[in-house]
Write an enzyme that holds these catalytic residues in place. Structure first.
Site, PDB file in Angstrom:
ATOM      1  N   HIS A  41      60.799  15.336  57.531  1.00  0.00           N
ATOM      2  CA  HIS A  41      60.904  15.533  56.078  1.00  0.00           C
ATOM      3  C   HIS A  41      60.544  14.259  55.328  1.00  0.00           C
ATOM      4  O   HIS A  41      60.809  13.147  55.784  1.00  0.00           O
ATOM      5  CB  HIS A  41      62.282  16.061  55.675  1.00  0.00           C
ATOM      6  N   GLU A  75      64.767  18.240  52.275  1.00  0.00           N
ATOM      7  CA  GLU A  75      65.657  18.489  53.406  1.00  0.00           C
ATOM      8  C   GLU A  75      67.077  18.039  53.096  1.00  0.00           C
ATOM      9  O   GLU A  75      68.038  18.578  53.652  1.00  0.00           O
ATOM     10  CB  GLU A  75      65.147  17.747  54.655  1.00  0.00           C
ATOM     11  N   GLU A  76      67.210  17.048  52.208  1.00  0.00           N
ATOM     12  CA  GLU A  76      68.532  16.433  51.970  1.00  0.00           C
ATOM     13  C   GLU A  76      69.348  17.168  50.916  1.00  0.00           C
ATOM     14  O   GLU A  76      70.421  16.713  50.546  1.00  0.00           O
ATOM     15  CB  GLU A  76      68.359  14.964  51.543  1.00  0.00           C
ATOM     16  N   ASP A  86      61.568  13.554  52.186  1.00  0.00           N
ATOM     17  CA  ASP A  86      62.520  13.111  51.166  1.00  0.00           C
ATOM     18  C   ASP A  86      63.617  12.233  51.749  1.00  0.00           C
ATOM     19  O   ASP A  86      63.888  12.248  52.952  1.00  0.00           O
ATOM     20  CB  ASP A  86      63.139  14.307  50.433  1.00  0.00           C
ATOM     21  N   GLU A 131      63.780  13.344  63.469  1.00  0.00           N
ATOM     22  CA  GLU A 131      65.023  12.818  62.890  1.00  0.00           C
ATOM     23  C   GLU A 131      65.498  11.635  63.732  1.00  0.00           C
ATOM     24  O   GLU A 131      65.217  11.553  64.927  1.00  0.00           O
ATOM     25  CB  GLU A 131      66.109  13.915  62.897  1.00  0.00           C
ATOM     26  N   HIS A 177      71.737   7.537  55.419  1.00  0.00           N
ATOM     27  CA  HIS A 177      72.384   7.705  54.099  1.00  0.00           C
ATOM     28  C   HIS A 177      73.235   6.500  53.710  1.00  0.00           C
ATOM     29  O   HIS A 177      73.814   6.495  52.631  1.00  0.00           O
ATOM     30  CB  HIS A 177      73.267   8.956  54.029  1.00  0.00           C
ATOM     31  N   ASP A 201      66.339   7.535  57.980  1.00  0.00           N
ATOM     32  CA  ASP A 201      66.340   8.987  57.723  1.00  0.00           C
ATOM     33  C   ASP A 201      65.364   9.322  56.622  1.00  0.00           C
ATOM     34  O   ASP A 201      65.710   9.316  55.456  1.00  0.00           O
ATOM     35  CB  ASP A 201      67.762   9.417  57.377  1.00  0.00           C
TER      36      ASP A 201
END
Lengths: 415, 415
Positions: free
Chosen positions: B92, B161-162, B94, B190, B391, B131
């Protein structure tokens, strides 16, 4: 003319006067039941007491024998006959917002004949019929009907009792005009089903803060779940000794309730904090400071943040003037009151639900009698209507309650 | 040009193109570390992936040997060499919003030499370095560097995705262009610290509703306190058997967490409802329906409202193509992988915190491998960066991770 949100649900009201608009007037000849209905029908949700305060002031001034003062939406009226004793009759003008009940919206009031009421007695239904515009109407009738009482009387009508404490009109009189609240005894006409409810419990609100350690909920073992830990707080609540306490001959039932809980930041996060809000209703043998100490001990090791604290009030039934009031209301001597078992005290196991038949009992809720108590004025609650119906959509009272309360007060004041 | 609130915290972005503004370009000659930094520095919070999708599309088209498609901010590139096997590399575009960390805000990226890093190895710090824009850079380098792979490859770069599942770009490809996701095996890049993390746990979110009976907190015995009753829910949580389960040779650690709790209407009311929100991360031996059943049994007699459910994914390590991937990554045969103890399975008591040294292990979080699993495509997670730093404000990865991941994939694809 300004639209003001006073922050009490649906209560939006118009402040100021439109040219040509006049406040409603109350009929000085109306009996106490009709007067209660008329007072209710003015409409006086908290923050919107202006029209009712106007009508009350006008009615009291029309009597001629009273000194009347007005502060905001507080009205004070006094006899000044030079009596040895001065007593205070107090009541709040505001109500909680209207609600939808069995008859539709509970404004305006509706009078239900005995043959149509469920109870078999005539009733008045509507917002304020219990809490406490029936009491206000009784005050007004006493003020008009007893021009020469055997003790001087100060009548206090105040606003904003049903909302945040800093707005409370009686509190403003305490702060700004304490000389008007000087007296030997006070009767607050809150609903008691025409019993004497002495003093009141204190109330303490606090937040119990349970910490945790945040983590992703896919790997919860990396954190400490604050909500899971809050079970320790709930266990403490369950283990707490809720006391039944005799104070000056009346029995108070304490209560400890979680009234709020919050925790969690996102659906995939082990929460790092959970806060349980607790309300402790403590018997008036404890001070607020002692009640705080009990909470801190109970919930240790968690942080306890006190957010709200109001002292309780002892019933003051050891004073001669208070006992004299009870004797007038019950119609016999204090010794007889006690020997006939009319006082709810002594037996620790008294069922609070069964107490309604007793004529003298403890006030289980918090009321403004605590403000009088703090001023050193013994005070009791005494008024028409069942307190369990206060704030309810089906708020209603037997009309006989208004007449009985009025008759008792007139008898006490020597009429 | 429109300002759009995409509902993910501080992410406000400008949609559309201002005349004279061009999207950033990615240098096709940059090595994988420099490319990771460049990809991160474009900026691609969820909902704002447009500029990065543009740059990715342009870079892939420039290669010449790929069929490139674009759907919204999803970019798909394919080789079409007629190989017997087709594999998918997906990631992903984002990121979660930037945050303030030890170096100040974690955008733009910062490269920290070995002698200055705490770990003694060179690191790249910044939002997306874990991530999962390092994974995106690895995909891009594979796409450019392996023009003739030994199996056909479909590269998928997707948005959102987030954030909430309905926005997920891979989900949109599944719904609208499933033919592009046909394949024998999928690798989701990932972060896994360059280990193979197989399958994923499922996730179920539900609200457990505890009823009560409202009452005034001055007379709590007139009601039933829903928050007090919620202790039954917390006790059930504590009593729940959190399983450690072997699935296809990998060990999954379940988790059951309260992630939210709410209750209470006012500071003087015994609450008539308390709702505990629970997140159950279940091993992929259970279906979503079975997981629901476990929750309903656990929390009976209370109502359980399922608010969110995503199936888990079995690791699929029984398939030949998956084992072939592991053999390439680890550099020895599957039998050797197992006999050398490189697979986290079998021992029920494996400490999940100690699992990071294992080369093949279960994915503890939920990832989009479940979408491939639902399509019948075995899928694993394999990418640079420590997932525990995803994150976080101090998100960073050893630059060697990017190189190792790239080398392993190139080796697998026959370069």
């Amino acid at each position: 003319m300004v639209l003001v949100d006073v922050g009490v649900g649906r209560c939006w009201c118009v402040v100021g006067t439109v040219a040509g608009m006049t406040s409603p007037r109350l009929d000085p000849a109306a009996d106490v039941v009709a007067l209660t209905a008329a007072v209710c029908d003015v409409g006086s949700e908290s923050g919107c007491e202006g029209p009712l305060a106007d009508a009350v002031e006008e009615l009291l001034r029309s009597a001629g024998h009273l000194e009347v003062s007005r502060f905001g939406n507080v009205v004070v009226a006094r006899t000044d006959l030079g009596r040895d004793e001065r007593v205070i009759l107090a009541g709040h003008l505001d109500t909680v917002p209207a609600a939808e009940g069995p008859f539709g919206w509970n404004v305006p009031t509706k009078r239900v004949p005995a043959q149509q009421s469920g109870s078999g007695v005539e009733e008045l239904w509507g917002r304020g019929t219990v809490d406490m515009l029936g009491g206000v109407a009784v005050q007004l009738r006493v003020a008009l009907d007893v021009p020469e009482p055997n003790r001087d009387v100060t009548f206090v009508f105040y606003d904003n009792e049903e909302v945040a404490a800093p707005l409370n009109g009686l509190g403003h009189v305490v702060a700004d005009h304490p000389e008007l609240l000087v007296g030997d005894f006070a009767v607050l006409l809150e609903p008691t089903s025409v019993a004497v409810e002495g003093g009141c419990k204190g109330t303490l609100r606090c937040e119990v803060v349970v910490p945790g350690v945040a983590a992703h909920s896919g790997r919860p073992w990396m954190g400490v779940n604050a909500i899971h830990r809050a079970s320790e707080v709930l266990d403490a609540l369950a283990s707490f000794e809720v006391r039944t306490v005799d104070v000056d001959g009346l029995t108070y039932h304490e209560g400890l309730s979680a009234v709020g809980v919050r925790g969690g930041t996102a659906g995939n996060v082990v929460p790092d904090e959970c806060v349980v809000t607790v309300n402790y209703r403590f018997a008036p043998d404890l001070s607020g400071a002692q009640a705080q100490e009990r909470m801190r001990e109970l919930f240790a090791p968690f942080e306890v943040r006190v957010t709200d604290l109001a002292e309780g009030a002892r019933p003051g039934l050891d004073s001669q003037v208070a006992r004299g009031f009870v004797e007038s209301v019950v119609g016999c001597s204090w010794d007889e009151v006690v020997s006939r078992g009319l006082v709810a005290g002594g037996a620790a196991g008294v069922d609070p639900l069964g107490a309604s038949s007793l004529l003298v009992r403890a006030k289980e809720g918090w009321t403004d009698v605590a403000r009088f108590s703090a001023l050193g004025v013994p005070a009791v609650n005494f008024g028409p209507g069942n307190p369990l119906l206060a704030h309810k959509a089906d708020e209603h009272a037997p009309v006989e309650d208004y007449r009985r309360a009025l008759a008792a007060l007139c008898r006490w004041l020597g009429q």
